[in-house]
Write an enzyme that holds these catalytic residues in place. Structure first.
Site, PDB file in Angstrom:
ATOM      1  N   ASP A  56      40.992  38.384  43.837  1.00  0.00           N
ATOM      2  CA  ASP A  56      39.666  38.327  43.210  1.00  0.00           C
ATOM      3  C   ASP A  56      38.743  39.339  43.881  1.00  0.00           C
ATOM      4  O   ASP A  56      38.385  39.192  45.055  1.00  0.00           O
ATOM      5  CB  ASP A  56      39.104  36.911  43.344  1.00  0.00           C
ATOM      6  N   HIS A  73      58.689  52.045  47.120  1.00  0.00           N
ATOM      7  CA  HIS A  73      59.293  50.832  47.666  1.00  0.00           C
ATOM      8  C   HIS A  73      59.828  51.017  49.086  1.00  0.00           C
ATOM      9  O   HIS A  73      59.995  50.038  49.827  1.00  0.00           O
ATOM     10  CB  HIS A  73      60.419  50.369  46.735  1.00  0.00           C
TER      11      HIS A  73
END
Length: 436
Positions: A367, A149
């Site tokens: 996608d 992070h």
């Protein structure tokens, strides 16, 4: 469900070497203020065959790392990363099950098995990102990305995944190499560690068993809740995230009050991570890389007395404080004064509930050429129902199908019974439904 031994591990390097002048990646001011933890996200894809995609994913990832070169490096020290092109550890595992069956009753303990590498706090020399491709017998896959992070927030990860997917489809994308958070928020060596938002957290951790519960708020339920929340101020816009945050906050506070009956009740502190890209004046580019989030903070000392409409208003109010002027001060010479003001607003003791929303950032649109993910999840395996530990109450919000919101709720077990029996959560949310 059984995951066999990892069948392959390979380090995926950028297809072109990172230029020498970019080899040291200095953390930005906001990166400095984030705790060093690995954050996982899993995207689930239904397919009939996965035999022909693994190499294609590796090649398109290699192309993408030319732009997102920090991910292929390691942590150098507390203030920088070594972009040495050592590569992202990319593992492939076989899952002896069908994804469709797993999605009928998603199990947090099983999600644990989809994660790459060992659970640890990342430090110098550790990889910044790890990826594991979990291949089901039916040909479907669960792709897990685990990242440090301190280098990036989830908006940056979503941008990375969308660019990787575009490369996999041969669509290409514009380079983002100069859009990094160091530009608007340069590193400050003079910022004391106890001024950072992550430094507040240890004061509010609690000991106990932490368990994960999953709730789905369908679009129809959200429409009703938004209408109720807007009734006192019809001209006010209430978002899906606003209302779900308020509902969970309310149910949590009532569970805390019930568990604490007969004892002094600590104030309840709520934080909601806010994307600063949208709040700056003028707005920063949506695809700027790094950590550009800040926790909005709300505090109630009499939690049992608050109605949903009040809490929705409070959620909106605390988020509205993170505005263009706030971002300007954070970027200015008076940054130290701002951080001290924020620190002085915090109570000595509180029961803490942290929110992070991954809705509306494009994760559900990633996608690679075989359709969008049918589901996504993020479960930290340190929160195990079989371990006693020190932790925090935490909520992660995702887009769900048909315009709803899914909430992944990690609570200290002592609050779970009171939370689950709350009328509002029982009426408007479905508990751990199957993924259609």
């Amino acid at each position: 469900m059984e995951i066999s031994n990892i069948i392959s591990v390979e380090k995926i390097k950028p297809s072109l070497p990172t230029p020498f002048h970019l080899r040291v990646y200095n953390l930005s001011l906001l990166d400095q203020m984030v705790g060093a933890i690995y954050v996982p996200v899993i995207l689930y894809y239904l397919r009939n065959d996965n035999s022909d995609i693994i190499q294609h994913l590796k090649e398109s990832l290699s192309q993408t790392l030319v732009t997102f070169y920090p991910f292929a490096g390691i942590i150098k020290d507390a203030l920088s990363a070594d972009c040495n092109d050592q590569g992202i550890p990319f593992s492939v595992a076989k899952v002896k099950a069908r994804l469709s069956k797993f999605l009928q009753n998603p199990n947090a303990e099983l999600m644990n098995k989809f994660f790459p590498g060992d659970e640890k706090i990342p430090g110098p020399g550790d990889s910044i990102m790890l990826i594991q491709l979990n291949c089901f017998e039916c040909g479907s896959i669960a792709m897990c990305i685990k990242f440090n992070h301190v280098i990036a927030d989830m908006v940056s990860i979503s941008t990375f995944l969308q660019c990787w997917a575009a490369n996999a489809q041969g669509l290409g994308f514009s380079p983002l190499i100069n859009r990094i958070s160091q530009s608007p928020f340069p590193q400050h060596l003079s910022v004391p560690n106890n001024f950072s938002p992550s430094s507040y957290v240890p004061n509010y951790l609690s000991t106990g068993k932490f368990v994960l519960r999953r709730y789905v708020f369908d679009a129809s339920a959200l429409s009703i809740l938004k209408a109720q929340a807007s009734s006192s101020s019809p001209s006010s816009t209430v978002s899906r995230v606003n209302v779900v945050t308020a509902v969970i906050w309310k149910c949590f506070m009532e569970a805390v009050a019930e568990e604490s009956a007969g004892k002094d009740v600590k104030p309840v502190l709520m934080t909601q991570a806010v994307n600063l890209r949208r709040k700056a004046t003028p707005p920063l580019p949506g695809d700027i890389f790094g950590n550009l989030v800040w926790p909005a903070m709300g505090l109630w000392s009499k939690p049992e007395e608050k109605e949903l409409t009040e809490l929705v208003s409070e959620v909106k109010k605390v988020i509205a404080k993170i505005d263009g002027e706030f971002v300007r001060r954070l970027r200015s010479d008076c940054m130290h004064e701002l951080l001290e003001e924020l620190r002085n607003e915090l109570p000595q003791e509180a029961t803490y509930l942290a929110f992070s929303s991954w809705a509306n950032i494009g994760l559900s649109e990633v996608d690679f050429g075989w359709g969008k993910p049918v589901w996504m999840s993020s479960f930290n395996p340190q929160y195990s129902e079989f371990e006693t530990l020190v932790g925090r109450n935490f909520v992660n919000l995702f887009d769900s199908k048909s315009g709803g919101i899914e909430a992944s709720v990690v609570l200290n077990q002592k609050y779970v019974a009171g939370f689950e029996k709350n009328d509002i959560i029982r009426k408007y949310a479905r508990f751990n439904p199957g993924v259609n």
